[in-house]
Motif scaffolding. Structure first.
Motif, short mmCIF file in Angstrom:
data_model
loop_
_atom_site.label_atom_id
_atom_site.label_comp_id
_atom_site.label_asym_id
_atom_site.label_seq_id
_atom_site.Cartn_x
_atom_site.Cartn_y
_atom_site.Cartn_z
N GLN A 86 1.06 -1.56 -0.33
CA GLN A 86 -0.37 -0.26 -0.09
C GLN A 86 1.20 0.95 -0.12
OE1 GLN A 86 -2.42 -0.56 3.26
NE2 GLN A 86 -3.50 -1.80 2.47
N SER A 87 0.38 2.01 -1.03
CA SER A 87 1.56 3.07 -1.11
C SER A 87 2.80 3.26 -0.83
CB SER A 87 0.42 4.40 -0.09
OG SER A 87 -0.48 4.42 -0.17
N PRO A 88 4.10 2.49 -1.28
CA PRO A 88 5.09 2.47 -1.40
C PRO A 88 6.04 3.21 -1.37
CG PRO A 88 4.80 1.22 -2.95
CD PRO A 88 2.95 1.05 -2.25
N SER A 89 5.33 3.92 -2.20
CA SER A 89 6.10 5.35 -2.97
C SER A 89 5.86 6.86 -2.57
CB SER A 89 5.72 5.95 -4.83
OG SER A 89 4.17 5.85 -4.56
N ARG A 90 4.90 6.26 -0.99
CA ARG A 90 4.82 7.83 -0.50
C ARG A 90 5.55 8.32 0.53
NH1 ARG A 90 -0.92 9.88 -1.75
NH2 ARG A 90 -0.17 11.77 -0.38
N ASP A 91 6.47 9.42 0.88
CA ASP A 91 7.09 9.31 1.93
C ASP A 91 6.92 8.71 2.98
OD1 ASP A 91 9.05 11.07 0.11
OD2 ASP A 91 8.37 13.12 1.20
N TRP A 92 5.86 8.81 3.63
CA TRP A 92 4.94 8.53 5.18
C TRP A 92 4.79 7.30 4.66
CZ3 TRP A 92 0.70 5.43 3.92
CH2 TRP A 92 -0.16 6.07 2.75
N ARG A 96 9.72 3.47 3.59
CA ARG A 96 10.93 4.70 3.13
C ARG A 96 10.89 5.14 4.41
NH1 ARG A 96 9.85 5.51 -2.50
NH2 ARG A 96 10.67 7.96 -1.96
N ARG A 97 10.32 5.06 5.51
CA ARG A 97 11.28 6.40 6.86
C ARG A 97 12.03 5.90 7.72
NH1 ARG A 97 5.17 6.44 8.72
NH2 ARG A 97 6.29 5.95 10.76
N ARG A 127 12.07 -1.30 -5.09
CA ARG A 127 12.06 -0.47 -6.04
C ARG A 127 11.50 0.66 -6.06
NH1 ARG A 127 13.05 -5.51 -9.98
NH2 ARG A 127 15.66 -4.94 -10.38
N SER A 128 10.17 -0.14 -5.24
CA SER A 128 8.55 0.78 -4.69
C SER A 128 8.99 2.04 -4.26
CB SER A 128 7.39 0.43 -4.65
OG SER A 128 7.57 -0.29 -3.58
N TRP A 129 10.59 1.50 -3.35
CA TRP A 129 10.71 2.15 -1.80
C TRP A 129 11.60 3.31 -2.57
CZ3 TRP A 129 10.80 -2.75 1.70
CH2 TRP A 129 9.78 -2.41 1.96
#
Length: 154
Positions: A86-92, A96-97, A127-129
């Motif tokens: 779910q939403s792997p490319s979002r900064d939150w 990713r964090r 890759r999505s991160w």
């Protein structure tokens, strides 16, 4: 986390890994033990760092250590499957964090990770991160190595 805090929470970290492994249930216990062996070995490396995300129980962790050439090797990122999807490319996004926190806390601009070339789910998640493929076989990785190197930069 400090080394003593990690030692105190090894079983919890192993349970986190087992709960978030994308493997058959019968493989979770031995994979959890293998994760803990890697963690304990890597814990001895100079500059080792581990960050966790927790509310009450642990919800994710990532760890790594400095690598030659000013890189920081992120050895493991452990997050729930929903984080991978779910939403792997979002900064939150939690993964990713966690990876950004490891790099920022240790003053490194670029992260390095090695992934089995056949693990398409892990490669897709990384890759999505924001991880990107390197060209060739940099960083002393032999040509016959079954892993590929990915970089994450600011």
């Amino acid at each position: 986390m400090s080394r003593s805090q990690i030692a105190d929470r090894l079983q919890e970290l192993g349970a986190l890994y087992a709960a978030n492994s994308v493997v058959r249930p019968e493989e979770r216990e031995w994979r959890s033990r293998a994760f803990l062996r890697r963690l304990v070995t890597d814990l001895r490396r100079p500059g080792f760092a581990l960050v966790v995300a927790e509310n009450t129980p642990l919800t994710g962790c990532a760890y790594g250590f400095p690598f030659r050439g000013g890189l920081f090797e992120i050895r493991e990122i452990v997050v729930p499957q929903r984080v991978r999807e779910q939403s792997p490319s979002r900064d939150w996004n939690l993964a990713r964090r966690l990876q950004r926190r490891l790099l920022d806390d240790h003053g490194h601009a670029t992260g390095l990770t090695l992934v089995d070339r056949t693990d398409v789910k892990a490669l897709a998640a990384l890759r999505s991160w924001g991880w990107r493929d390197t060209s060739g076989t940099p960083y002393g990785i032999p040509l016959l190595d079954p892993r590929c190197a990915l970089l994450l930069g600011r």
